[in-house]
Design an enzyme around this catalytic site. Structure first.
Site, PDB file in Angstrom:
ATOM      1  NE  ARG A   1      -3.267   2.551   2.665  1.00 44.32           N
ATOM      2  CZ  ARG A   1      -3.494   3.216   3.774  1.00 44.32           C
ATOM      3  NH1 ARG A   1      -3.286   2.662   4.952  1.00 44.32           N
ATOM      4  NH2 ARG A   1      -3.967   4.446   3.732  1.00 44.32           N
TER       5      ARG A   1
ATOM      6  CG  HIS B   1      -1.436   8.802   3.678  1.00 37.48           C
ATOM      7  ND1 HIS B   1      -1.592   7.453   3.830  1.00 37.48           N
ATOM      8  CD2 HIS B   1      -1.121   9.271   4.914  1.00 37.48           C
ATOM      9  CE1 HIS B   1      -1.362   7.101   5.095  1.00 37.48           C
ATOM     10  NE2 HIS B   1      -1.079   8.188   5.775  1.00 37.48           N
TER      11      HIS B   1
ATOM     12  CD  GLU C   1      -5.346   7.445  10.043  1.00 37.88           C
ATOM     13  OE1 GLU C   1      -4.906   8.501  10.514  1.00 37.88           O
ATOM     14  OE2 GLU C   1      -4.952   6.323  10.419  1.00 37.88           O
TER      15      GLU C   1
ATOM     16  CG  ASN D   1      -5.443   3.235   8.854  1.00 43.50           C
ATOM     17  OD1 ASN D   1      -5.519   2.250   8.134  1.00 43.50           O
ATOM     18  ND2 ASN D   1      -5.056   4.419   8.410  1.00 43.50           N
TER      19      ASN D   1
ATOM     20  CE1 TYR E   1      -0.530   2.292  13.750  1.00 42.54           C
ATOM     21  CE2 TYR E   1      -2.469   3.444  12.967  1.00 42.54           C
ATOM     22  CZ  TYR E   1      -1.220   2.907  12.728  1.00 42.54           C
ATOM     23  OH  TYR E   1      -0.672   2.971  11.479  1.00 42.54           O
TER      24      TYR E   1
ATOM     25  CD  GLU F   1      -2.054   3.618   8.260  1.00 41.21           C
ATOM     26  OE1 GLU F   1      -1.817   4.065   9.405  1.00 41.21           O
ATOM     27  OE2 GLU F   1      -2.216   4.345   7.267  1.00 41.21           O
TER      28      GLU F   1
HETATM   29  C1  FCB Z   1      -1.790   6.905  11.001  1.00 40.58           C
HETATM   30  C2  FCB Z   1      -1.376   7.442   9.659  1.00 40.58           C
HETATM   31  C3  FCB Z   1      -0.031   6.982   9.191  1.00 40.58           C
HETATM   32  C4  FCB Z   1       0.961   6.837  10.323  1.00 40.58           C
HETATM   33  C5  FCB Z   1       0.371   6.100  11.501  1.00 40.58           C
HETATM   34  C6  FCB Z   1       1.312   5.892  12.636  1.00 40.58           C
HETATM   35  O1  FCB Z   1      -2.662   7.817  11.605  1.00 40.58           O
HETATM   36  O2  FCB Z   1      -2.304   7.066   8.674  1.00 40.58           O
HETATM   37  O3  FCB Z   1       0.398   7.867   8.189  1.00 40.58           O
HETATM   38  O4  FCB Z   1       1.532   8.031  10.666  1.00 40.58           O
HETATM   39  O5  FCB Z   1      -0.770   6.743  11.939  1.00 40.58           O
END
Ligand code: FCB
Length: 456
Positions: free
Chosen positions: A78, A122, A167, A296, A298, A355
């Protein structure tokens, strides 16, 4: 804890990157200035006074890097397109050299049969467009659609998946409200307006894609996470629901249900936030069916009611969870929960984790190796979390790690290392970390089934 996780035959494994974070070559081959070039060069904006003028120099080293992707056995790559490479000065003139770069790169991927997955936005808007308001100007919808069509037409038939936006929440709120990301504005109502135009721009590209019957699939990527209350108090529960409305539902509902969430619309009205103007047809445009939703993921955030912060009145904490170097709470079950929720509440869309990854303070050993066991542990937990969701019927079709190289992490500069590959900041020399080799094994075994899980 061991667990046997074998994914479906056609499950897609990949790695995710973004143009501005790796390419560098910020003035080369006719590239125009973009909002991040401008933002980075304002003192105080980026940790350590860093910029991305060179970044990882992927622009010149893409052959080496793509070869490594191949050697690790990663089947999907990607990446995003730098809009200002293609339209450096305005909407009328295309820079052929910009297109050439992506042509060469895609050829390199094709050479190894690696599937390209392309993000069209992006965060690196051309400065000429920002100068006339950026996402606050409704014309951005038209300019974005034209740019996207230029790319899609050019690479039609060679690209598996197109992603319109990455995002939009971060882009709107960090960029137009908190101001810690480009373009650095600080106005809540403006952020809502920018978000609305981004969503319309997404819909407009999807519509064009369908009308012209381009090949491949098209979707959008959202950053999503569970917003849990920090305590059992009524106030914290309300704060969590507002946080969820503000960051998750404000994007999911228009895309999948065709309207902004009622509770948030009235909350904003009560706070005198100016709602964006919604023109006739906007909500239909935004809610056109997509082929997939990219997530995405985290962390989980815990919301706590707090007094004086207009217009949302909450803070977030990580509770007692372990955190990454970024300070993000490591809560893998949040990913399972999120995937199940999307399946149940948003019409069971096809999902990809586009992500997931972790920054840690990696140590280069004397023998030059990077034994990033903490990153492997994070990834393994989250891959299991995906598996658990898939077992419960969620249509999860792929998983992409953020990211290939230690890269430019926006306003945190080069402090946060997320890569499967270590990049020496002085020499830009690449070294595959233990996690990179480990991921290769996971892919070969199509999950955590033996050797990959035995490494610990
Ligand atoms: C996300 C972004 C990516 C990267 C990660 C850690 O929010 O999409 O570009 O910075 O965080």
């Amino acid at each position: 804890m061991k667990m046997y996780c074998r994914f479906k035959e056609d499950f897609q494994w990949g790695v995710a990157t973004a143009a501005y974070q790796i390419e560098g070559a910020c003035r080369e081959d006719g590239k125009g200035e973009n909002i991040w070039d401008r933002f980075c060069h304002i003192p105080g904006n980026i940790a350590g006074g860093a910029d991305a003028d060179i970044a990882c120099d992927f622009y010149h080293k893409y052959k080496e890097d793509i070869k490594t992707v191949h050697e690790l056995g990663i089947p999907c790559f990607r990446f995003s397109i730098g809009w200002a490479r293609i339209y450096p000065e305005g909407p009328d003139k295309i820079n052929e050299k910009g297109l050439d770069f992506y042509e060469q790169m895609i050829r390199e991927l094709e050479r190894y049969q690696i599937k390209p997955v392309i993000t069209l936005y992006h965060w690196d808007m051309p400065q000429w467009l920002q100068d006339i308001g950026g996402w606050l100007n409704r014309e951005s919808i038209r300019y974005f659609t034209e740019f996207c069509e230029t790319m899609i037409r050019r690479f039609d038939g060679r690209v598996d998946k197109w992603i319109t936006l990455n995002e939009p929440w971060v882009c709107a709120f960090n960029g137009y409200y908190w101001g810690d990301f480009a373009p650095g504005l600080k106005d809540f109502s403006a952020a809502l307006k920018a978000a609305h135009h981004m969503l319309c721009a997404h819909g407009s590209v999807v519509r064009r894609f369908r009308e012209k019957r381009y090949q491949g699939e098209i979707g959008i990527v959202l950053n999503l996470c569970p917003k849990d209350p920090a305590s059992e108090s009524k106030a914290d529960k309300e704060a969590a629901s507002i946080d969820d409305g503000f960051s998750n539902r404000w994007f999911l509902d228009p895309l999948f249900k065709g309207n902004y969430p009622e509770d948030m619309v009235s909350w904003y009205a009560g706070q005198q936030v100016v709602m964006p103007e919604i023109c006739e047809g906007d909500m239909e445009l935004i809610s056109q069916p997509v082929d997939f939703l990219g997530i995405n993921y985290y962390y989980v955030e815990f919301a706590k009611k707090c007094g004086g912060r207009w217009p949302l009145y909450f803070d977030t904490t990580t509770k007692d969870y372990p955190v990454t170097a970024y300070g993000w709470a490591i809560v893998e079950e949040g990913l399972t929960r999120l995937l199940l929720r999307l399946h149940e509440e948003y019409g069971a869309p096809r999902l990809f984790v586009t992500e997931n990854g972790a920054s840690f303070l990696d140590k280069v050993e004397e023998d030059g190796k990077i034994n990033d066991d903490n990153r492997i542990d994070y990834l393994r937990r989250h891959i299991r979390a995906c598996y658990q969701a898939a077992q419960q019927g969620v249509r999860l079709e792929g998983y992409y790690i953020w990211t290939l190289l230690d890269d430019f992490e926006w306003s945190t500069g080069y402090q946060n290392r997320f890569g499967l590959i270590h990049v020496d900041r002085d020499t830009l020399r690449r070294t595959v970390k233990k996690s990179g080799h480990w991921y290769g094994k996971v892919i070969r075994e199509n999950g955590l089934t033996g050797e990959a899980d035995d490494m610990f």
